[in-house]
Design an enzyme around this catalytic site. Structure first.
Site, mmCIF file in Angstrom:
data_model
loop_
_atom_site.group_PDB
_atom_site.id
_atom_site.type_symbol
_atom_site.label_atom_id
_atom_site.label_comp_id
_atom_site.label_asym_id
_atom_site.label_seq_id
_atom_site.Cartn_x
_atom_site.Cartn_y
_atom_site.Cartn_z
ATOM 1 N N CYS A 81 0.831 -1.208 0.000
ATOM 2 C CA CYS A 81 0.000 0.000 0.000
ATOM 3 C C CYS A 81 0.867 1.261 0.000
ATOM 4 C CB CYS A 81 -0.910 0.008 1.230
ATOM 5 S SG CYS A 81 -2.043 1.404 1.226
ATOM 6 N N CYS A 85 0.376 4.836 6.928
ATOM 7 C CA CYS A 85 -0.294 4.717 8.235
ATOM 8 C C CYS A 85 0.638 4.003 9.225
ATOM 9 C CB CYS A 85 -1.598 3.955 8.080
ATOM 10 S SG CYS A 85 -2.608 4.572 6.714
ATOM 11 N N CYS A 88 0.079 0.308 10.389
ATOM 12 C CA CYS A 88 -0.381 -0.724 9.452
ATOM 13 C C CYS A 88 0.747 -1.576 8.866
ATOM 14 C CB CYS A 88 -1.172 -0.086 8.320
ATOM 15 S SG CYS A 88 -1.904 -1.335 7.230
ATOM 16 N N CYS A 125 -16.884 -8.929 5.096
ATOM 17 C CA CYS A 125 -16.189 -7.650 4.876
ATOM 18 C C CYS A 125 -14.886 -7.902 4.123
ATOM 19 C CB CYS A 125 -15.833 -6.994 6.210
ATOM 20 S SG CYS A 125 -17.220 -6.829 7.328
ATOM 21 N N CYS A 156 -19.704 -5.811 2.960
ATOM 22 C CA CYS A 156 -18.987 -4.600 3.372
ATOM 23 C C CYS A 156 -17.647 -4.609 2.658
ATOM 24 C CB CYS A 156 -18.769 -4.619 4.893
ATOM 25 S SG CYS A 156 -17.769 -3.239 5.499
ATOM 26 N N CYS A 216 -19.558 2.571 7.874
ATOM 27 C CA CYS A 216 -18.853 1.906 8.966
ATOM 28 C C CYS A 216 -17.608 2.739 9.218
ATOM 29 C CB CYS A 216 -18.496 0.481 8.547
ATOM 30 S SG CYS A 216 -17.417 -0.357 9.735
ATOM 31 N N ARG A 288 -18.542 -1.851 17.185
ATOM 32 C CA ARG A 288 -17.835 -3.130 16.993
ATOM 33 C C ARG A 288 -16.548 -3.175 17.795
ATOM 34 N NH1 ARG A 288 -17.468 -3.444 11.797
ATOM 35 N NH2 ARG A 288 -19.551 -4.286 11.742
#
Ligand code: SAM
Ligand code: DTB
Ligand code: SF4
Length: 341
Positions: A81, A85, A88, A125, A156, A216, A288
């Protein structure tokens, strides 16, 4: 100030994010959209019994407290990616990045969805490690959404930033939920991610909303933020023109190699307080209990449910990191006299 706690006053002031003006707060719902950081902070500082009482009262006005919604996650495109972040493991910016994979084939994804349904999940998801989806990849994801819907499951996806046309395309495919987190407070955000702005996140959320897809959206606790930052994140979520239907609260999974690999552990009671604040401020939303359960005791998870969490990620893997086994989760739910929905 305790070690590891960042002094917000020492940080450069950040620009307050603006919300899409076309989305007026829905006052008819009776839900509040004007929570301030100070109010949420005061909630989080309540004596624990009082906080739990308020959270349970809010929970019972909208939900049966026995119910736990069950979602299973699958990483349909892992690693590589371009975003940075700090938490991550999928960022290509890491010194020793994980192996990047190509987007999975539709059939392979649907086989996983079928298995998740058989194991008791009601929502599937799918997550992709993208800054934003390319058009031809989006078409493949739309085919996955259609296949998941045909199995009778809710769908999702979380694919990074979307524009209005992309959100519309996903809606046409039948997508039920789009996950896109604010991750932390607007004030602390710059310490965690530099390749995407907070406002860009709010813009994506507005596109998802306007397309008619359920939102979400939540964040992560345990990245070195202050309690004020935690309160600010919750106040920002609760100030959205409509509350997200689903609010994932993740406890940071400290993954080797990431910038936050050595972050200080979160006190479980402090984590429960954040869950309770989300429940009280967004009483009609599913809250959640998300990443981080693998390292939590059953008792901590039980406190999270008592504080108003009513959804979990279910299945032995999140995206790249471990999650409790299905047996352990079903045992816990049964032990608490709760029921998966
Ligand atoms: N790439 C897309 C994006 O960021 O928008 C979607 C996938 S991304 C992995 C989804 C969310 O997972 C992040 O926004 C973050 O809140 C959460 N997450 C990622 N790594 C995490 C970790 N180590 N601990 C806790 N939550 C994490
Ligand atoms: C969310 O808030 N948490 C999930 C989901 N949305 C996509 C992801 C958690 C990822 C944890 C780290 C990993 O497994 O890579
Ligand atoms: Fe990429 Fe999402 Fe991970 Fe950020 S959280 S590095 S955008 S996969």
């Amino acid at each position: 100030m305790p070690d590891g706690v960042v002094d917000r006053a020492a940080r450069a002031p950040s620009r307050a994010p603006s919300l899409a003006p076309s989305l007026a707060p829905s006052l008819a719902s009776g839900l509040r959209h004007d929570w301030t950081e100070a109010e949420v902070r005061a909630l989080m500082g309540l004596p624990f019994p009082e906080l739990m009482f308020q959270a349970q009262t809010a929970h019972r006005t909208h939900f049966d407290p026995r119910d736990v919604q069950i979602s299973t996650l699958l990483s349909i495109k892992t690693g590589g990616c371009p975003e940075d972040c700090a938490y991550c493991p999928q960022s290509a910016a890491l010194e020793a990045p994980i192996k990047a994979t190509r987007l999975m084939a539709v059939d392979a994804v649907l086989a996983e969805a079928r298995a998740a349904k058989a194991a008791g999940a009601s929502r599937f998801c799918m997550g992709a490690a993208w800054r934003s989806p390319k058009d031809h990849d989006l078409e493949t994801v739309c085919a996955m959404v259609e296949g998941v819907k045909a199995l009778g499951m809710e769908s999702c996806v979380t694919l990074g930033m979307l524009d209005a046309a992309q959100a519309g395309r996903l809606r046409t495919a039948g997508l039920d939920y789009y996950n896109h987190n604010l991750d932390t407070s607007p004030e602390f955000y710059g310490e965690i991610i530099t390749t995407r702005t907070y406002q860009e996140r709010l813009d994506t959320l507005a596109c998802v909303r306007e397309a008619g897809i359920n939102v979400c959206c939540g964040g992560i606790v345990g990245m070195g933020e202050t309690i004020d930052d935690q309160a600010s994140l919750i106040a920002t979520l609760a100030a959205l023109p409509r509350h997200p239907e689903s609010v994932p609260i993740n406890m940071l999974v400290r993954v080797a190699n990431t910038r936050l690999a050595a972050a200080e552990a979160v006190d479980p009671i402090d984590f429960v307080r954040v869950i309770a604040a989300a429940r009280i401020t967004m009483p009609a939303s599913h809250v959640r209990l998300s990443a981080g359960r693998e390292g939590m005791s059953d008792e901590t998870q039980a406190l999270c449910f008592l504080a108003g969490a009513n959804s979990i990620f279910y299945g032995e893997k999140l995206l790249t990191t471990p999650n409790p086994s299905e047996n352990r989760d079903m045992r816990l739910i049964a032990r608490l006299g709760m029921r998966p929905v």
